[in-house]
Design an enzyme around this catalytic site. Structure first.
Site, PDB file in Angstrom:
ATOM      1  N   LYS A  43     -61.296 -35.292  11.317  1.00  0.00           N
ATOM      2  CA  LYS A  43     -60.446 -35.909  10.291  1.00  0.00           C
ATOM      3  C   LYS A  43     -60.896 -35.458   8.905  1.00  0.00           C
ATOM      4  O   LYS A  43     -61.990 -34.917   8.728  1.00  0.00           O
ATOM      5  CB  LYS A  43     -60.514 -37.432  10.401  1.00  0.00           C
ATOM      6  CG  LYS A  43     -61.888 -38.021  10.138  1.00  0.00           C
ATOM      7  CD  LYS A  43     -61.882 -39.532  10.295  1.00  0.00           C
ATOM      8  CE  LYS A  43     -63.270 -40.109  10.038  1.00  0.00           C
ATOM      9  NZ  LYS A  43     -63.295 -41.582  10.130  1.00  0.00           N
ATOM     10  N   ARG A 142     -61.461 -53.856  11.563  1.00  0.00           N
ATOM     11  CA  ARG A 142     -60.385 -53.081  10.942  1.00  0.00           C
ATOM     12  C   ARG A 142     -59.110 -53.087  11.785  1.00  0.00           C
ATOM     13  O   ARG A 142     -58.024 -53.335  11.285  1.00  0.00           O
ATOM     14  CB  ARG A 142     -60.846 -51.645  10.697  1.00  0.00           C
ATOM     15  CG  ARG A 142     -62.043 -51.548   9.768  1.00  0.00           C
ATOM     16  CD  ARG A 142     -62.318 -50.142   9.314  1.00  0.00           C
ATOM     17  NE  ARG A 142     -62.515 -49.210  10.416  1.00  0.00           N
ATOM     18  CZ  ARG A 142     -63.006 -47.971  10.262  1.00  0.00           C
ATOM     19  NH1 ARG A 142     -63.355 -47.557   9.049  1.00  0.00           N
ATOM     20  NH2 ARG A 142     -63.161 -47.174  11.296  1.00  0.00           N
ATOM     21  N   TYR A 271     -70.728 -32.663 -23.507  1.00  0.00           N
ATOM     22  CA  TYR A 271     -70.180 -33.859 -24.139  1.00  0.00           C
ATOM     23  C   TYR A 271     -71.261 -34.899 -24.407  1.00  0.00           C
ATOM     24  O   TYR A 271     -72.157 -35.114 -23.596  1.00  0.00           O
ATOM     25  CB  TYR A 271     -69.116 -34.499 -23.247  1.00  0.00           C
ATOM     26  CG  TYR A 271     -67.840 -33.696 -23.134  1.00  0.00           C
ATOM     27  CD1 TYR A 271     -67.047 -33.474 -24.253  1.00  0.00           C
ATOM     28  CD2 TYR A 271     -67.437 -33.188 -21.916  1.00  0.00           C
ATOM     29  CE1 TYR A 271     -65.870 -32.748 -24.149  1.00  0.00           C
ATOM     30  CE2 TYR A 271     -66.260 -32.460 -21.794  1.00  0.00           C
ATOM     31  CZ  TYR A 271     -65.473 -32.238 -22.922  1.00  0.00           C
ATOM     32  OH  TYR A 271     -64.325 -31.518 -22.816  1.00  0.00           O
ATOM     33  N   MET A 318     -65.509 -31.410 -16.311  1.00  0.00           N
ATOM     34  CA  MET A 318     -64.497 -31.189 -15.283  1.00  0.00           C
ATOM     35  C   MET A 318     -64.629 -29.826 -14.623  1.00  0.00           C
ATOM     36  O   MET A 318     -64.448 -29.691 -13.403  1.00  0.00           O
ATOM     37  CB  MET A 318     -63.097 -31.345 -15.882  1.00  0.00           C
ATOM     38  CG  MET A 318     -61.983 -31.240 -14.861  1.00  0.00           C
ATOM     39  SD  MET A 318     -60.340 -31.511 -15.553  1.00  0.00           S
ATOM     40  CE  MET A 318     -60.401 -33.270 -15.902  1.00  0.00           C
TER      41      MET A 318
END
Length: 375
Positions: A43, A142, A271, A318
């Site tokens: 998965k 669940r 930054y 980023m």
């Protein structure tokens, strides 16, 4: 313009995945547990390692059972893998309206309540059969049948229908990879009591996830195991539990120096100007950042340059990070962010521990902007 762009040439940061290591890890866990059958959990694009490539690699060594989370994940595998003599289990809750797709793609949904089955038989085309796996909620909370009576009525309904075929019965453990043995034992007891009470043969059972296979193999039926993280070479119990076996490393993460310059005393990087040079020092910029899955909180993390340790300095942005250097290196020098370089190694467990999370989150966070290269 139809010319294909070489992504690595334009932005050299990448993940290398070793399919042979995945194969070897499957052999190791099978030998360690004595299991006869393995359900490989692929998965989330095989935990970020590449589902199609992983299925192909494991198929080569005889694995014929796979598990994913969604119908879409399964459909991609069916569409891109040419052979079809293997089973795909759908973990988690599935919308019953997708039964026609499940039948067409030969998918086996995990079913946890009788009403789902009752609706499904109305949607299965005449002459077709839906293979199902009975999910039992012994304590994960669940999904799944939640009592012996529910297990029994679902099993009897499946057995009575010519449109349904039982191919598996399973539970999922909440504490298999940590130190809560009492809760684990409670789940095991529930499972055995309920399946025995419903007279479900043990050939259908698969209890062992990676944690169970590693640390509880003597406590449960181990004929069939259902594992994910151990295939990809990392410790699902890190950092609380030590591995009882040695697995092969599957993933490495690397980048190349894009820019080098010397900071002078008092100059800062990135930054917020959170890092300021206390002496003249060389630094390098790498084309990788949090949009690639190199998390913003990794400031200070180790990296390897020419076989020795350097560190991420300043804030992760980023698209870029800045690292310290002991001297000036040429542009395009390779930097290891996860993996081995000389005598030094940064494991995915170390990376995850620094990020205060688990290896599973790290590998699934790496974005599609990082090409996967299979050696």
């Amino acid at each position: 313009m139809n010319k294909k762009v070489d992504i690595l040439r334009t932005r050299p940061s990448w993940i290398t995945v070793d399919p042979e290591a995945i194969q070897e890890n499957a052999r190791i866990i099978m030998q360690y547990t004595g299991a006869k059958r393995l359900i490989a959990v692929v998965k989330a694009n095989a935990y970020g390692f590449g589902a199609v490539a992983t299925v192909k690699a494991l198929y080569e060594i005889g694995v014929r059972d796979f598990a994913v989370a969604t119908v879409a994940e399964a459909a991609i595998i069916r569409q891109e893998v040419t052979f079809d003599d293997f089973q795909i289990l759908l973990l988690g809750v599935q919308d019953v309206s997708f039964v026609d797709i499940m039948v067409a793609y030969h998918l086996s949904p995990a079913v946890g309540d009788l009403s789902w089955l009752q609706q499904a038989v109305q949607l299965i085309p005449d002459g077709k059969v839906l293979e199902v796996q009975l999910a039992i909620d012994t304590g994960m909370g669940r999904m799944g049948a939640h009592s012996q009576s529910q297990v029994k009525e679902m099993y009897e309904f499946i057995q009575s229908s010519d449109k349904l075929k039982l191919v598996g019965v399973f539970t999922h453990f909440a504490t298999a990879d940590d130190n809560n043995q009492n809760y684990y034992d409670h789940q095991v007891e529930n499972f055995y009591e309920w399946v025995h009470g419903a007279n479900i043969p043990d050939k259908y059972w698969h209890l062992a996830n990676s944690g169970s296979a590693l640390w509880h193999k003597k406590e449960i039926n181990i004929h069939m195991i259902r594992v994910g993280s151990v295939l990809y070479g990392f410790n699902p119990g890190a950092p609380e539990r030590d591995m009882p076996i040695k697995l092969k490393s599957v993933l490495s993460l690397r980048s190349r120096i894009g820019f080098v310059h010397e900071l002078q005393v008092g100059e800062s990087v990135s930054y917020g100007a959170t890092y300021t040079a206390q002496k003249p020092q060389w630094v390098a910029t790498l084309p990788i950042g949090y949009a690639d899955g190199y998390l913003r909180r990794m400031t200070g993390m180790r990296v390897l340059v020419a076989g020795h340790v350097e560190h991420v300095i300043g804030r992760v942005t980023m698209d870029q990070i800045v690292i310290s250097l002991d001297k000036k290196y040429p542009v395009n020098t390779e930097v290891t962010l996860i993996g081995q370089d000389g005598d030094e190694e940064i494991t995915i467990e170390e990376f995850a521990e620094y990020a205060k999370t688990i290896p599973h989150e790290i590998s699934t966070t790496f974005s599609s902007r990082l090409p996967r290269i299979y050696n």
